[in-house]
Write a protein that holds these residues in place. Structure first.
Motif, PDB file in Angstrom:
ATOM      1  N   GLY A 107       0.815  -1.212   0.000  1.00 43.35           N
ATOM      2  CA  GLY A 107       0.000   0.000   0.000  1.00 43.35           C
ATOM      3  C   GLY A 107       0.846   1.258   0.000  1.00 43.35           C
ATOM      4  N   ALA A 108       1.894   1.264   0.822  1.00 39.10           N
ATOM      5  CA  ALA A 108       2.793   2.416   0.876  1.00 39.10           C
ATOM      6  C   ALA A 108       3.518   2.610  -0.450  1.00 39.10           C
ATOM      7  CB  ALA A 108       3.800   2.236   2.008  1.00 39.10           C
ATOM      8  N   THR A 109       3.871   1.505  -1.081  1.00 30.00           N
ATOM      9  CA  THR A 109       4.568   1.576  -2.371  1.00 30.00           C
ATOM     10  C   THR A 109       3.649   2.119  -3.456  1.00 30.00           C
ATOM     11  OG1 THR A 109       5.885  -0.345  -1.713  1.00 30.00           O
ATOM     12  CG2 THR A 109       5.931   0.248  -4.028  1.00 30.00           C
ATOM     13  N   ILE A 110       2.364   1.735  -3.402  1.00 31.09           N
ATOM     14  CA  ILE A 110       1.391   2.238  -4.376  1.00 31.09           C
ATOM     15  C   ILE A 110       1.195   3.746  -4.211  1.00 31.09           C
ATOM     16  CG2 ILE A 110      -1.053   2.189  -5.027  1.00 31.09           C
ATOM     17  CD1 ILE A 110       0.513  -0.198  -6.048  1.00 31.09           C
ATOM     18  N   VAL A 111       1.130   4.186  -2.960  1.00 26.26           N
ATOM     19  CA  VAL A 111       0.884   5.601  -2.678  1.00 26.26           C
ATOM     20  C   VAL A 111       2.072   6.462  -3.096  1.00 26.26           C
ATOM     21  CG1 VAL A 111       0.540   7.287  -0.821  1.00 26.26           C
ATOM     22  CG2 VAL A 111      -0.750   5.152  -0.826  1.00 26.26           C
ATOM     23  N   ALA A 112       3.279   6.013  -2.806  1.00 25.12           N
ATOM     24  CA  ALA A 112       4.482   6.818  -3.103  1.00 25.12           C
ATOM     25  C   ALA A 112       5.634   5.903  -3.497  1.00 25.12           C
ATOM     26  CB  ALA A 112       4.849   7.666  -1.895  1.00 25.12           C
ATOM     27  N   PRO A 113       5.623   5.375  -4.712  1.00 23.06           N
ATOM     28  CA  PRO A 113       6.654   4.411  -5.135  1.00 23.06           C
ATOM     29  C   PRO A 113       8.068   4.979  -5.156  1.00 23.06           C
ATOM     30  CG  PRO A 113       5.327   5.135  -7.001  1.00 23.06           C
ATOM     31  CD  PRO A 113       4.647   5.629  -5.772  1.00 23.06           C
ATOM     32  N   GLY A 114       8.196   6.279  -5.385  1.00 25.20           N
ATOM     33  CA  GLY A 114       9.518   6.879  -5.453  1.00 25.20           C
ATOM     34  C   GLY A 114       9.983   7.516  -4.173  1.00 25.20           C
ATOM     35  N   TYR A 115       9.199   7.338  -3.088  1.00 24.45           N
ATOM     36  CA  TYR A 115       9.532   7.959  -1.808  1.00 24.45           C
ATOM     37  C   TYR A 115      10.865   7.428  -1.276  1.00 24.45           C
ATOM     38  CZ  TYR A 115       9.178   9.148   3.159  1.00 24.45           C
ATOM     39  OH  TYR A 115       9.429   9.609   4.421  1.00 24.45           O
ATOM     40  N   ARG A 116      11.677   8.320  -0.727  1.00 27.42           N
ATOM     41  CA  ARG A 116      12.965   7.936  -0.152  1.00 27.42           C
ATOM     42  C   ARG A 116      12.835   7.874   1.369  1.00 27.42           C
ATOM     43  NH1 ARG A 116      13.373   7.546  -5.051  1.00 27.42           N
ATOM     44  NH2 ARG A 116      15.228   8.021  -6.282  1.00 27.42           N
ATOM     45  N   LEU A 117      13.027   6.692   1.927  1.00 29.57           N
ATOM     46  CA  LEU A 117      12.931   6.534   3.376  1.00 29.57           C
ATOM     47  C   LEU A 117      13.997   7.367   4.074  1.00 29.57           C
ATOM     48  CD1 LEU A 117      11.345   4.989   5.558  1.00 29.57           C
ATOM     49  CD2 LEU A 117      13.088   3.210   5.448  1.00 29.57           C
ATOM     50  N   LEU A 118      15.190   7.358   3.506  1.00 31.49           N
ATOM     51  CA  LEU A 118      16.298   8.184   3.996  1.00 31.49           C
ATOM     52  C   LEU A 118      16.704   9.119   2.870  1.00 31.49           C
ATOM     53  CD1 LEU A 118      18.401   5.417   5.800  1.00 31.49           C
ATOM     54  CD2 LEU A 118      16.882   7.086   6.861  1.00 31.49           C
ATOM     55  N   PRO A 119      16.548  10.427   3.057  1.00 29.66           N
ATOM     56  CA  PRO A 119      16.813  11.385   1.974  1.00 29.66           C
ATOM     57  C   PRO A 119      18.208  11.273   1.371  1.00 29.66           C
ATOM     58  CG  PRO A 119      15.714  12.459   3.819  1.00 29.66           C
ATOM     59  CD  PRO A 119      16.084  11.082   4.288  1.00 29.66           C
TER      60      PRO A 119
END
Length: 250
Positions: free
Chosen positions: A159-171
């Motif tokens: 679900g988290a991947t669908i919402v923001a697939p390119g999100y970086r957990l650590l910037p």
């Protein structure tokens, strides 16, 4: 001159204005601690471990046998909160905090509990079907069982991947979020293979993942699959709460 003064007591309700991920972590850890001390008491009284399993754990874990599940239907729910080893709960709680917090921050806390419970139930159904129809699993059916929140966490991860697939957990690390999800999947399967040479939990992970995929895809389309559950939960938790009182002040 008159004005209306609104007075409202602060209600105690599950999930409102609170961190639902933290609440799920606390529930899982509390269940683990209670079961741990129950096992200790059984051992102190000189009982064999098998008796603790028969008296307590067998009623909370999800059996691979349909007939046993029919006798303990609540195990569809309880099994997703039961962890039978220290490392299992530590690992799952870290992943739950990671994926749950990310999804909660991007989609809202109101989706965490419905998705957790729904994916746990779907994962349990997939597990049962896998144990019936996969030939290599069928022979284990009479004594196999499963526990843990892995299917629920898989749903939160997808679900988290669908919402923001390119999100970086650590910037500072250029690792997209879907890589973290893949790592969770490989670690989870690898742990079961190394520790118990067991792949029977794979169908449950698939069921959980598909639930997370469908749930959040519908959310992106504007359909909240958990709205009915949240409304029902709100009514139950507010059943005995005092209503807002309006006092007219002259």
């Amino acid at each position: 001159m008159m004005h209306v003064e609104e007075r409202n007591t602060t209600p105690l309700s599950l999930g409102e204005e609170k961190n639902m991920v933290i609440q799920l972590l606390l529930i899982n850890i509390t269940v683990f601690v209670l079961l741990f001390f129950t096992e200790v008491i059984y051992r102190m009284e000189g009982n064999p471990l098998a008796r603790y399993y028969d008296d307590v754990l067998s009623h909370l874990t999800l059996s691979a046998s349909f007939s046993t599940v029919l006798h303990n239907p609540w195990s569809l729910i309880t099994s997703m909160f039961v962890h039978n080893s220290f490392w299992m709960i530590v690992s799952n709680m870290i992943w739950l905090a990671c994926f749950g917090t990310m999804l909660q921050n991007h989609a809202g806390r109101q989706h965490i509990l419905p998705l957790y419970l729904l994916s746990g139930i779907v994962g349990a159904v997939f597990y049962l079907l896998g144990m019936q129809f996969i030939p290599s699993f069928r022979e284990l059916q009479s004594f196999a069982s499963t526990t843990g929140a892995s299917a629920c966490i898989m749903a939160l991860a997808v679900g988290a991947t669908i919402v923001a697939p390119g999100y970086r957990l650590l910037p500072n690390l250029p690792i997209p979020f879907w890589i973290i999800t893949l790592i969770f999947l490989l670690v989870n399967i690898g742990t079961h293979v190394v520790n118990s040479h067991d792949l029977t939990m794979v169908p449950a992970l698939i069921g959980g993942g598909l639930t997370g995929l469908l749930y959040m895809q519908q959310w992106k389309k504007g359909n909240d699959l958990g709205a009915g559950f949240n409304r029902t939960l709100h009514k139950i938790t507010h059943l005995f709460h005092p209503k807002t009182h309006l006092h007219v002040v002259k």
